[in-house]
Design a protein around this motif. Structure first.
Motif, mmCIF file in Angstrom:
data_model
loop_
_atom_site.group_PDB
_atom_site.id
_atom_site.type_symbol
_atom_site.label_atom_id
_atom_site.label_comp_id
_atom_site.label_asym_id
_atom_site.label_seq_id
_atom_site.Cartn_x
_atom_site.Cartn_y
_atom_site.Cartn_z
ATOM 1 N N MET A 83 35.350 47.800 36.712
ATOM 2 C CA MET A 83 35.901 47.351 37.988
ATOM 3 C C MET A 83 36.128 45.847 37.956
ATOM 4 S SD MET A 83 34.180 47.033 41.745
ATOM 5 C CE MET A 83 33.234 45.610 41.226
ATOM 6 N N ASN A 115 41.663 40.963 46.507
ATOM 7 C CA ASN A 115 41.434 41.105 45.070
ATOM 8 C C ASN A 115 41.974 42.433 44.550
ATOM 9 O OD1 ASN A 115 40.363 38.795 43.987
ATOM 10 N ND2 ASN A 115 38.239 39.346 44.397
ATOM 11 N N TYR A 116 41.989 43.431 45.398
ATOM 12 C CA TYR A 116 42.514 44.746 44.996
ATOM 13 C C TYR A 116 44.013 44.876 45.269
ATOM 14 C CZ TYR A 116 37.779 46.453 44.341
ATOM 15 O OH TYR A 116 36.510 46.633 43.891
ATOM 16 N N ASN A 117 44.646 43.763 45.639
ATOM 17 C CA ASN A 117 46.067 43.795 46.000
ATOM 18 C C ASN A 117 46.347 44.728 47.166
ATOM 19 O OD1 ASN A 117 46.975 41.978 44.047
ATOM 20 N ND2 ASN A 117 46.851 43.580 42.478
ATOM 21 N N ALA A 148 26.148 46.832 37.182
ATOM 22 C CA ALA A 148 25.381 48.056 37.432
ATOM 23 C C ALA A 148 26.075 49.219 36.725
ATOM 24 C CB ALA A 148 25.291 48.312 38.937
ATOM 25 N N PHE A 160 33.134 61.738 39.022
ATOM 26 C CA PHE A 160 32.642 61.511 37.659
ATOM 27 C C PHE A 160 31.993 60.137 37.488
ATOM 28 C CE2 PHE A 160 36.921 59.845 37.583
ATOM 29 C CZ PHE A 160 36.872 58.760 36.720
ATOM 30 N N TYR A 161 31.967 59.335 38.551
ATOM 31 C CA TYR A 161 31.282 58.046 38.490
ATOM 32 C C TYR A 161 29.768 58.262 38.535
ATOM 33 C CZ TYR A 161 35.453 55.159 39.008
ATOM 34 O OH TYR A 161 36.639 54.527 38.781
ATOM 35 N N ALA A 188 25.760 50.246 45.290
ATOM 36 C CA ALA A 188 24.980 49.047 44.950
ATOM 37 C C ALA A 188 25.540 47.859 45.735
ATOM 38 C CB ALA A 188 25.040 48.782 43.447
ATOM 39 N N MET A 228 34.805 48.859 46.779
ATOM 40 C CA MET A 228 35.518 49.288 45.569
ATOM 41 C C MET A 228 35.804 50.787 45.640
ATOM 42 S SD MET A 228 34.230 49.677 41.648
ATOM 43 C CE MET A 228 33.307 51.135 42.083
ATOM 44 N N LEU A 247 39.347 52.726 45.618
ATOM 45 C CA LEU A 247 39.681 53.772 44.654
ATOM 46 C C LEU A 247 40.034 55.079 45.366
ATOM 47 C CD1 LEU A 247 36.988 53.168 41.905
ATOM 48 C CD2 LEU A 247 39.446 52.720 41.767
ATOM 49 N N GLU A 279 30.809 51.300 34.432
ATOM 50 C CA GLU A 279 31.892 51.509 35.396
ATOM 51 C C GLU A 279 32.068 50.302 36.307
ATOM 52 O OE1 GLU A 279 30.449 55.047 37.139
ATOM 53 O OE2 GLU A 279 30.592 56.086 35.228
ATOM 54 N N ASN A 317 42.450 55.408 37.743
ATOM 55 C CA ASN A 317 42.059 55.283 39.152
ATOM 56 C C ASN A 317 42.484 53.933 39.727
ATOM 57 O OD1 ASN A 317 40.985 57.635 40.131
ATOM 58 N ND2 ASN A 317 38.888 57.180 39.486
ATOM 59 N N TYR A 318 42.551 52.921 38.875
ATOM 60 C CA TYR A 318 42.975 51.600 39.333
ATOM 61 C C TYR A 318 44.486 51.404 39.222
ATOM 62 C CZ TYR A 318 38.126 50.090 39.460
ATOM 63 O OH TYR A 318 36.802 49.957 39.778
ATOM 64 N N ASN A 319 45.191 52.483 38.930
ATOM 65 C CA ASN A 319 46.644 52.393 38.731
ATOM 66 C C ASN A 319 47.019 51.442 37.603
ATOM 67 O OD1 ASN A 319 47.412 54.188 40.784
ATOM 68 N ND2 ASN A 319 47.031 52.587 42.311
ATOM 69 N N LEU A 334 39.562 43.752 38.362
ATOM 70 C CA LEU A 334 39.743 42.696 39.351
ATOM 71 C C LEU A 334 40.113 41.378 38.681
ATOM 72 C CD1 LEU A 334 36.793 43.413 41.786
ATOM 73 C CD2 LEU A 334 39.233 43.764 42.184
ATOM 74 N N GLY A 359 43.813 42.099 37.361
ATOM 75 C CA GLY A 359 44.820 42.723 38.229
ATOM 76 C C GLY A 359 45.398 43.915 37.501
ATOM 77 N N ASN A 360 46.273 44.680 38.148
ATOM 78 C CA ASN A 360 46.750 45.865 37.439
ATOM 79 C C ASN A 360 48.168 45.756 36.900
ATOM 80 O OD1 ASN A 360 47.707 46.059 39.977
ATOM 81 N ND2 ASN A 360 46.733 48.013 40.472
ATOM 82 N N PRO A 392 25.317 53.838 40.901
ATOM 83 C CA PRO A 392 24.995 52.547 40.277
ATOM 84 C C PRO A 392 23.598 52.004 40.579
ATOM 85 C CG PRO A 392 26.321 52.180 42.217
ATOM 86 C CD PRO A 392 26.138 53.670 42.113
ATOM 87 N N ASP A 396 40.367 57.525 32.475
ATOM 88 C CA ASP A 396 40.344 58.041 33.853
ATOM 89 C C ASP A 396 40.046 56.916 34.845
ATOM 90 O OD1 ASP A 396 40.837 60.546 32.919
ATOM 91 O OD2 ASP A 396 38.775 61.274 33.112
ATOM 92 N N ILE A 397 39.116 56.055 34.463
ATOM 93 C CA ILE A 397 38.752 54.961 35.361
ATOM 94 C C ILE A 397 39.915 53.981 35.497
ATOM 95 C CG2 ILE A 397 37.285 52.894 35.534
ATOM 96 C CD1 ILE A 397 34.948 54.677 34.585
ATOM 97 N N LEU A 443 35.963 35.888 41.251
ATOM 98 C CA LEU A 443 34.923 36.876 41.554
ATOM 99 C C LEU A 443 33.533 36.262 41.740
ATOM 100 C CD1 LEU A 443 36.235 39.454 38.970
ATOM 101 C CD2 LEU A 443 36.349 39.715 41.443
ATOM 102 N N LYS A 482 36.669 59.161 29.959
ATOM 103 C CA LYS A 482 36.252 58.501 31.198
ATOM 104 C C LYS A 482 36.881 57.104 31.334
ATOM 105 C CE LYS A 482 32.000 58.096 33.921
ATOM 106 N NZ LYS A 482 30.530 58.223 33.885
ATOM 107 N N LYS A 531 38.216 62.820 42.965
ATOM 108 C CA LYS A 531 38.712 61.599 42.350
ATOM 109 C C LYS A 531 37.606 60.744 41.740
ATOM 110 C CE LYS A 531 42.302 58.215 43.179
ATOM 111 N NZ LYS A 531 43.119 57.488 44.131
#
Lengths: 436, 436
Positions: B173, A201-203, B166, A326-327, A166, A173, A177, B169, B201-203, B177, B180-181, A330, B197-198, B324, B194, A323
């Motif tokens: 995201m 933004n994602y470091n 959208a 499973f998304y 999308a 993104m 990932l 998921e 995925n972003y640590n 963002l 941050g993680n 969008p 899991d998501i 954002l 899920k 990885k």
């Protein structure tokens, strides 16, 4: 002096035949690096064709980096750093369109056709529209994109390799990932700041790689630690540079040095070339699964249609499935099926052609306006054969801010190239970007 | 014994009047914690109303955690750990629907209406559809959602606080963002894998917080370092637990202890309550800007319509805009305008009501089937008043795998609750989840 026999009975235009013969000779070393090509006038007289035809062929070769033009001296063959990966054996796309280059505007969007197709889809197979597509997106759309890429970009892919997103931000993104944020990304300097902002933004650590006149500076790239370069070889923003064929091979050679290295080919405005044939994509000359290709319909159709896609090489596809399989895709199925038909039934191609004509007109009108003012005297225009903007370097002692002010006062819409550098405190480049 | 005067002339049903009076008395301390309520039969006789009416009121109070039901003993007032934040002064949504609870199926999606609205939109204002919306999404849609939330969830928000995404998921995201993680997230154990899991995925570091019978285990939550808890207070998957009002206040109290703490209220199936009034959302009782509310139309309408939204508290909204605000809204304008009208013109409400009836039928049919088999004797059903599934704890010595096998052989579709635990090697719970 080089000499070719041209075949008037072939379907390709003469300029394409000349372009291909010279390209082939340069690749085979028949024309040596640095060798001067015949002047356009002399070559045209020798072949018994018009100067325009030779000019078109030379322009295409310049675009693709096979030759370079030295003002007042003529055309010279460039050094092709051809790696061992793959010769350019593929046929270039047979596209006789010579009018190209631009960005979508509301009034040009074929709304009536789009609405008609969507209405028809809505009246059609309800079950189909309400069935959740796989994570990659609706098969029909991926198939239509694959077919389109084959015809217009000479890119051979199976629908399985295509992933619908999308908008490009969504694809960034997924890229983040897919790789995680331990990879160092390289972006172009100057460049489209949004890309670097999104990675930040994602470091993700980002290196800003300076542009040379034929693509990113390879010496700089090799001198730093970078894993993934995100570039726009078809038409760089804002310089308008088209990455030369030699530089393309050099990039692929760089990428194969380490299993962690990849190239993201952001082909966002490749549809909008205003003159000449499209430059072959990096993806199409990559045989080592090192290139991720990206494009979006938000630029070529309408910014309100948020559909983009990327093509993954086989190795990454497997990783992606594990990885991110499973998304959910969008993008709504309604729009995916509509776009599939829009492409399949030739409307997308027609739209792009119409846009090219439109932007070519805008560009030519801009050039006419420029001729009226002294400040454009001796100014060097570049990047005008592709995309929706060109750069103009002025012969002036004015400061950049003063220059911009004068140009704005004359009624032009422009911005300083300085602005697109990540590194601040840039010197005055006396260079402005003009949008059509 | 408590006594109330009921007003037959008021528009609210009698059970809502009783529910509100008891709730108010518990909040004011007129009914003390642990105090036994009159039996349904006695109370009904005293008030001169039917037992069903009292039962409906009691069920709603149980759902919301004001009272608890002790089998064979009766109903008792619970301890309301009311924090200083805000009394529940807001009116509950006036919704006399008593039939609720479920998940979308293709044949139930009002395709004809949707197609009609989309066709009308496509024939309407072209300029509007081709104008790029702000990053939050089309104003009309955000406004329709705000209006809907006010009427059906008693949530007061301005369209400015709503951000269209959208699918959930995509919202996760944005959450990643936004924060941050470095933040530690807490998710429910067992839970919807899920989500974890998501985040993985972003640590993002995730803590898995055990569920108690009225929401997440607060003692556990307080014993670990967690910043942001992501929960489904309206109806937890898979246990079906509805977070009690006391637990809701306790969660808010926990959140205000640190400026880094937030609660994500994932209200994904709040529309599908099959009995009783909807439970007030955490968002609606939060006055300290600690709750992020999320919901999606992919569950309530069709999984092929990828539209979700979140509501940010004012403090985070500012941060979101800065960080954002340059992202593009990922949903096409065509669908956003169509959904806006679908909600505004009452179709969404009608659809939800139809779905509730459908799922209630499915549920009741399931219960009828269960009665036919001995294995369900003494089985405890829970979570059956909301959502699209219920849990059944069996009175059996069979191993979980054997139990599932037997149930499957009898023709039921079920899965082991064990499966939804993050921590592996769970003991046998003798508990299965049945989907309608």
């Amino acid at each position: 002096m080089i000499s070719y026999e041209l075949d008037n009975t072939r379907s390709e235009p003469l300029y394409v035949q000349i372009y291909e013969k010279i390209k082939c000779d340069i690749e085979l070393g028949e024309i040596k690096s640095g060798e001067k090509l015949p002047s356009k006038r002399a070559f045209a007289a020798q072949l018994g064709i018009s100067v325009i035809t030779v000019e078109n062929a030379y322009n295409q070769l310049v675009c693709e980096g096979y030759i370079r033009s030295v003002p007042k001296k003529g055309y010279f063959a460039r050094t092709i750093e051809k790696s061992a990966h793959k010769p350019v054996t593929k046929e270039l796309p047979i596209d006789t369109q010579t009018d190209e280059n631009s960005v979508t505007e509301n009034e040009l969007f074929p709304f009536t056709v789009w609405a008609k197709l969507m209405r028809e889809e809505l009246s059609g197979n309800q079950r189909k529209l309400l069935t959740k597509p796989p994570f990659e997106g609706v098969y029909e759309l991926r198939s239509a994109i694959a077919e389109h890429l084959k015809r217009f970009r000479n890119i051979s892919v199976t629908p399985d390799q295509i992933i619908i997103g999308a908008g490009t931000e969504y694809l960034y993104m997924l890229i983040n990932l897919l790789f995680g944020n331990n990879y160092i990304f390289g972006v172009e300097e100057p460049g489209y700041s949004k890309i670097a902002d999104i990675y930040a933004n994602y470091n993700i650590k980002c290196e800003h790689i300076p542009m040379s006149d034929d693509g990113v500076d390879m010496d700089y790239l090799k001198s730093i630690k970078t894993d993934i370069v995100h570039i726009s070889p078809s038409h760089h923003f804002p310089t308008g540079v088209i990455t030369s064929i030699g530089k393309r091979y050099a990039l692929l050679e760089w990428a194969v040095q380490s299993p962690d290295r990849y190239i993201i080919e952001d082909d966002y405005d490749s549809e909008f070339r205003l003159s000449g044939k499209p430059v072959p994509s990096l993806f199409s000359i990559d045989v080592m699964d090192k290139v991720i290709y990206m494009n979006t319909f938000s630029k070529s159709l309408s910014s309100t249609i948020r559909i983009s896609y990327m093509i993954l090489p086989a190795t990454l596809l497997e990783k992606f499935r594990k990885k991110l399989g499973f998304y959910s895709c969008p993008v709504s199925t309604f729009e995916q099926y509509t776009l599939a038909r829009f492409i399949d039934e030739g409307y997308f191609e027609k739209h792009i052609n119409r846009m090219r004509v439109h932007y070519k007109k805008c560009r030519n009108h801009l050039f006419e306006q420029m001729k009226k003012f002294d400040i454009f005297k001796n100014a060097e225009i570049s990047g005008e054969n592709a995309g929706l903007h060109c750069t103009v370097k002025f012969d002036t002692v004015l400061s950049d801010n003063k220059l911009l002010e004068e140009i704005t006062n004359l009624g032009f819409k422009a911005s300083l190239i300085k602005k697109y550098y990540h590194k601040k405190n840039q010197p005055d480049y006396h260079t402005l970007i003009f949008f059509y």
